[in-house]
Design a protein around this motif. Structure first.
Motif, mmCIF file in Angstrom:
data_model
loop_
_atom_site.group_PDB
_atom_site.id
_atom_site.type_symbol
_atom_site.label_atom_id
_atom_site.label_comp_id
_atom_site.label_asym_id
_atom_site.label_seq_id
_atom_site.Cartn_x
_atom_site.Cartn_y
_atom_site.Cartn_z
ATOM 1 N N TYR A 85 0.317 -11.695 -0.926
ATOM 2 C CA TYR A 85 1.501 -10.844 -0.767
ATOM 3 C C TYR A 85 2.410 -10.938 -1.998
ATOM 4 N N LEU A 86 2.493 -12.130 -2.584
ATOM 5 C CA LEU A 86 3.270 -12.299 -3.816
ATOM 6 C C LEU A 86 2.639 -11.486 -4.945
ATOM 7 N N LEU A 87 1.314 -11.574 -5.062
ATOM 8 C CA LEU A 87 0.609 -10.825 -6.103
ATOM 9 C C LEU A 87 0.796 -9.323 -5.906
ATOM 10 N N THR A 88 0.727 -8.867 -4.667
ATOM 11 C CA THR A 88 0.940 -7.453 -4.356
ATOM 12 C C THR A 88 2.337 -7.009 -4.776
ATOM 13 N N ALA A 89 3.348 -7.827 -4.464
ATOM 14 C CA ALA A 89 4.726 -7.479 -4.825
ATOM 15 C C ALA A 89 4.875 -7.327 -6.336
ATOM 16 N N LEU A 90 4.273 -8.243 -7.092
ATOM 17 C CA LEU A 90 4.367 -8.183 -8.551
ATOM 18 C C LEU A 90 3.682 -6.935 -9.109
ATOM 19 N N ILE A 91 2.472 -6.664 -8.607
ATOM 20 C CA ILE A 91 1.703 -5.522 -9.115
ATOM 21 C C ILE A 91 2.383 -4.202 -8.757
#
Length: 403
Positions: A85-91
Motif C-alpha cells: 500500500y505504501l508502494l502504491t501511494a508513492l507510485i
C-alpha cells in the motif's frame, strides 16, 4: 502453438514500447537539450550511465514480477504486510502529478503544430487518451498507438540528426572519457527516465497480457531489452542532435531548449517537427503513466475480468486522465508541488527495487524452483545504493528550494 508464441511476442513488444516511450516523455526532451547545452559532449557520459542503470533495473523488475506472476504491490505486501500500500501511494502520487506535465506536453505539441492554446490542446489530448483506454481491446489499441508514435518520433529525430552532421567522434570520446562529470545531470536523467512508475510499466503490461512464470523468461528478456534499446536509441539521437546544434555555435533558448534544437537545425519546418515529437512524447507518456498507476490499484487475487478491480478500472482511468487534464487547464503545472513530488519520486526506484530484490530470495513468493541470476542481484543492489544516495540529495535540494 505458433499462435500462442505470436501472442506472447506481441505482448512482449507492447510492453517494450510502453516502457520505452514512457521513459522518453516531454521532461526527457527538455532535460536532454538543457544538459547538452550546459555540458556539451560530456553529457554523453550521463546518457551512458542512464542506459546501464536502465538495463539493471528493467531486467530485474520485469523478471521478478513476471516469474512470480504478481504485480509489484502484491509482491511487496507478501514480503511485509502493508508495504504494497505504501508502494502504491508513492507510485500513484508521482504518476498523477507528473501526468500533468505529460498532458501539458500534448497541449504544447498541439500549440506548436496548429496554433491552438496549450490548454485546449491538453483537452484534446485527454479526450484521445480516454478513447484509447475505453474502447474494446483497449490494451491492444494502446500498444499499437504507442508503437506508431514511437516510429514517428524516431524517424523525425533521425532526420534532424542527418541534416545536422553532429561531431560523432567527439561525442563517443567524451561519453567514455568525460572531461567533467556532472553528478546532478546523472541523477536527474536517471530519475526522470527510470524512476517512479516507468520501471513497472513493462512488467505490469506483461502480466496483463498473460505472460508469467519461468517459461516466459525468453519473452520477458526480449521485451525488456527491446524497450531499453528503443529508449536508448532515442536518448542517443536526441543528444547528438543537440550537440550538432551547439557545435555550430547556436545558443539554445533556456525557456524551450528542446525546441531550439529543431528550429536551429531546420528552421520553421524543424520547429513543426518538434511539435509533432512533443505531442507524441506527451501522448505516449500519458498512456504509460495512466496504465501503470491504475494497475497499482489492483489487489485482486485472480485474473477474472469480472472482479471488482476490473469493473472499477474504467472509472479509475477516467478520473486519472480528467484530473490531470483539469489541473493543467485551470492551474497549469503547479511548480512547487512538482518540485516536492519530484524529489520524493527520486526515492521510489531504490525503495521499489530493494523490495523486489529481497522478495526474489523468498520461495513462497517466487516458487521453489526459481533462482535469480547472481549478476542481476549484484547489479540491482549497486543501483539501489547509488539511487538511494542520489534520491536523498534530490529530496534535500527539492525541499530547500521551497523555502
Amino acid at each position: 502453438m505458433v499462435k500462442k508464441k505470436n501472442i506472447a511476442f506481441n505482448v512482449a513488444m507492447g510492453a517494450a514500447f510502453l516502457m520505452a516511450m514512457s521513459a522518453v516523455g516531454p521532461g526527457f526532451l527538455t532535460q536532454t537539450a538543457a544538459f547538452t547545452g550546459q555540458l556539451g559532449a560530456d553529457f554523453g557520459f550521463a546518457i551512458l550511465i542512464c542506459i546501464l542503470v536502465d538495463i539493471g533495473v528493467q531486467l530485474n523488475i520485469w523478471r521478478i514480477i513476471c516469474v512470480s506472476g504478481k504485480k509489484a504491490q502484491t509482491v511487496a505486501n507478501e514480503l511485509v504486510p502493508g508495504l504494497g500500500y505504501l508502494l502504491t501511494a508513492l507510485i500513484v502520487m508521482g504518476g498523477l502529478t507528473f501526468n500533468i506535465g505529460n498532458i501539458g506536453g500534448v497541449g504544447l505539441g498541439f500549440n506548436v503544430l496548429f496554433g491552438i492554446s496549450p490548454e485546449n490542446g491538453a483537452l484534446i489530448g485527454g479526450a484521445i487518451a480516454l478513447v484509447i483506454f475505453l474502447v474494446r481491446n483497449a490494451l491492444i489499441v494502446m500498444d499499437r498507438t504507442v508503437q506508431v508514435l514511437a516510429v514517428v518520433k524516431v524517424l523525425l529525430i533521425i532526420f534532424i540528426v542527418a541534416i545536422s552532421s553532429p561531431p560523432v567522434g567527439q561525442a563517443a570520446l567524451h561519453t567514455f572519457v568525460p572531461s567533467h562529470i556532472d553528478f546532478y545531470s546523472i541523477v536527474t536523467i536517471v530519475g526522470g527516465t527510470v524512476g517512479g512508475y516507468i520501471s513497472f510499466s513493462g512488467g505490469h503490461r506483461l502480466l496483463e497480457g498473460g505472460l508469467r512464470g519461468k517459461e516466459s523468461i525468453r519473452y520477458i528478456n526480449a521485451g525488456a531489452l527491446t524497450g531499453i534499446g528503443v529508449a536508448s536509441i532515442i536518448r542517443i539521437l536526441l543528444f547528438l542532435a543537440a550537440l550538432a546544434v551547439i557545435a555550430e555555435g547556436y545558443k539554445l533558448n533556456p525557456l524551450n531548449p528542446a525546441a531550439s534544437i529543431f528550429q536551429s537545425a531546420a528552421g520553421n519546418f524543424g520547429y513543426k517537427f518538434f511539435g509533432l515529437i512533443l505531442l507524441a512524447a506527451g501522448m505516449t507518456s500519458t498512456l504509460g503513466s495512466t496504465f501503470t498507476s491504475v494497475s497499482f490499484l489492483d489487489y485482486s487475487k485472480s485474473d477474472d475480468r469480472n472482479n471488482f478491480y476490473h469493473k472499477l478500472r474504467p472509472y479509475l482511468i477516467i478520473f486519472f486522465i480528467v484530473f490531470s487534464t483539469a489541473i493543467f487547464y485551470f492551474i497549469g503545472s503547479p511548480a512547487k508541488v512538482l518540485v516536492m513530488v519530484g524529489a520524493i519520486n527520486g526515492l521510489i526506484l531504490p525503495i521499489a527495487l530493494a523490495i523486489l530484490l529481497v522478495a526474489v530470495t523468498k520461495k513462497k513468493i517466487m516458487g521453489e524452483l526459481y533462482k535469480h541470476p547472481l549478476w542481476l542481484t549484484i547489479f540491482g543492489w549497486i543501483i539501489v545504493v547509488f539511487m538511494a544516495y542520489a534520491g536523498v540529495q534530490s529530496v534535500i535540494k527539492g525541499f530547500s528550494s521551497l523555502f
